[in-house]
Write a protein that holds these residues in place. Structure first.
Motif, PDB file in Angstrom:
ATOM      1  N   TYR A  88       0.613  -1.516  -0.224  1.00  0.00           N
ATOM      2  CA  TYR A  88      -0.141  -0.009   0.084  1.00  0.00           C
ATOM      3  C   TYR A  88       0.928   1.228  -0.047  1.00  0.00           C
ATOM      4  N   THR A  93      -0.064   7.630  -4.822  1.00  0.00           N
ATOM      5  CA  THR A  93      -1.352   7.926  -4.153  1.00  0.00           C
ATOM      6  C   THR A  93      -2.531   8.442  -5.068  1.00  0.00           C
ATOM      7  N   HIS A  94      -2.442   8.458  -6.367  1.00  0.00           N
ATOM      8  CA  HIS A  94      -3.509   8.805  -7.000  1.00  0.00           C
ATOM      9  C   HIS A  94      -4.203   7.495  -7.781  1.00  0.00           C
ATOM     10  N   THR A  95      -3.700   6.481  -7.242  1.00  0.00           N
ATOM     11  CA  THR A  95      -4.218   5.097  -7.578  1.00  0.00           C
ATOM     12  C   THR A  95      -5.333   4.658  -6.664  1.00  0.00           C
ATOM     13  N   PHE A  96      -6.067   3.608  -6.952  1.00  0.00           N
ATOM     14  CA  PHE A  96      -6.917   2.813  -6.117  1.00  0.00           C
ATOM     15  C   PHE A  96      -5.889   2.070  -5.166  1.00  0.00           C
ATOM     16  N   ARG A  97      -5.327   2.589  -4.293  1.00  0.00           N
ATOM     17  CA  ARG A  97      -4.163   1.905  -3.434  1.00  0.00           C
ATOM     18  C   ARG A  97      -4.716   0.927  -2.537  1.00  0.00           C
ATOM     19  N   LEU A  98      -5.851   0.996  -1.959  1.00  0.00           N
ATOM     20  CA  LEU A  98      -6.247   0.045  -0.928  1.00  0.00           C
ATOM     21  C   LEU A  98      -6.906  -0.811  -1.804  1.00  0.00           C
ATOM     22  N   LEU A  99      -7.544  -0.992  -2.912  1.00  0.00           N
ATOM     23  CA  LEU A  99      -7.940  -1.854  -3.583  1.00  0.00           C
ATOM     24  C   LEU A  99      -6.651  -2.743  -4.489  1.00  0.00           C
ATOM     25  N   ASN A 100      -5.861  -2.018  -4.820  1.00  0.00           N
ATOM     26  CA  ASN A 100      -4.529  -2.474  -5.716  1.00  0.00           C
ATOM     27  C   ASN A 100      -3.915  -3.298  -4.558  1.00  0.00           C
ATOM     28  N   TRP A 103      -5.815  -6.824  -3.768  1.00  0.00           N
ATOM     29  CA  TRP A 103      -5.411  -7.636  -4.899  1.00  0.00           C
ATOM     30  C   TRP A 103      -4.215  -8.312  -5.175  1.00  0.00           C
ATOM     31  N   ARG A 144      -4.774   2.796   6.683  1.00  0.00           N
ATOM     32  CA  ARG A 144      -5.544   3.758   6.029  1.00  0.00           C
ATOM     33  C   ARG A 144      -6.436   4.923   7.360  1.00  0.00           C
TER      34      ARG A 144
END
Length: 158
Positions: A88, A93-100, A103, A144
């Protein structure tokens, strides 16, 4: 760079331990040395853990094997929690950090169980993947929450 080094070390430890047979990994001799007299046995005797269609307990396994079981399952939870957290923090920071991060960690958990399937005496289980992901998601949510509370007040108003 430090995060990549930490992740590499964590994955290296994971890979090494997944490639060991149960005999090579046994903590029982160490537990017998460190926990003489079976401390907390009466408290732990009340604990029964459903796992792989069985209830794992002191009664079912014995004191030291049961403590070893708890330590191993705790290691799954915490190792994948730390791995997910580092991933994480490495993501932009501009990506879907939590989701990525979730996965990526799931793929690593599945890969770890596959690696165990190649090791004599080891059995891959869906329950371990679920335990890995419980640790990952718990750590990610706590991280988070921590990061949200640490933001400067101006940044939170946006």
């Amino acid at each position: 760079m430090k995060k990549l080094l930490i992740l590499t070390i964590l994955l290296g430890i994971l890979f090494f331990s997944s490639g060991q047979t149960p005999e090579q990994q046994s903590l029982i001799p160490t537990l017998e040395k460190w926990l003489p007299g079976e401390p907390l046995k009466s408290s732990l005797s009340n604990l029964h853990v459903p796992y792989w269609g069985k209830m794992i307990s002191i009664e079912e396994r014995g004191y030291y094997p049961f403590v070893e079981f708890l330590l191993r399952k705790g290691a799954h939870f915490f190792t994948f929690g730390f791995i997910a957290s580092v991933i994480y923090l490495m993501l932009p920071t501009h990506t879907f950090r939590l989701l990525n991060a979730t996965w990526i960690t799931l793929l690593l958990a599945i890969g770890d169980e596959y690696h165990q399937s190649l090791t004599s005496g080891r059995t891959p289980t869906l329950q371990d993947v679920l335990l890995d992901m419980t640790g990952a998601i718990t750590f990610l949510l706590l991280l988070r929450l921590f990061l949200l509370t640490k933001r400067p007040k101006k940044a939170r108003k946006r």
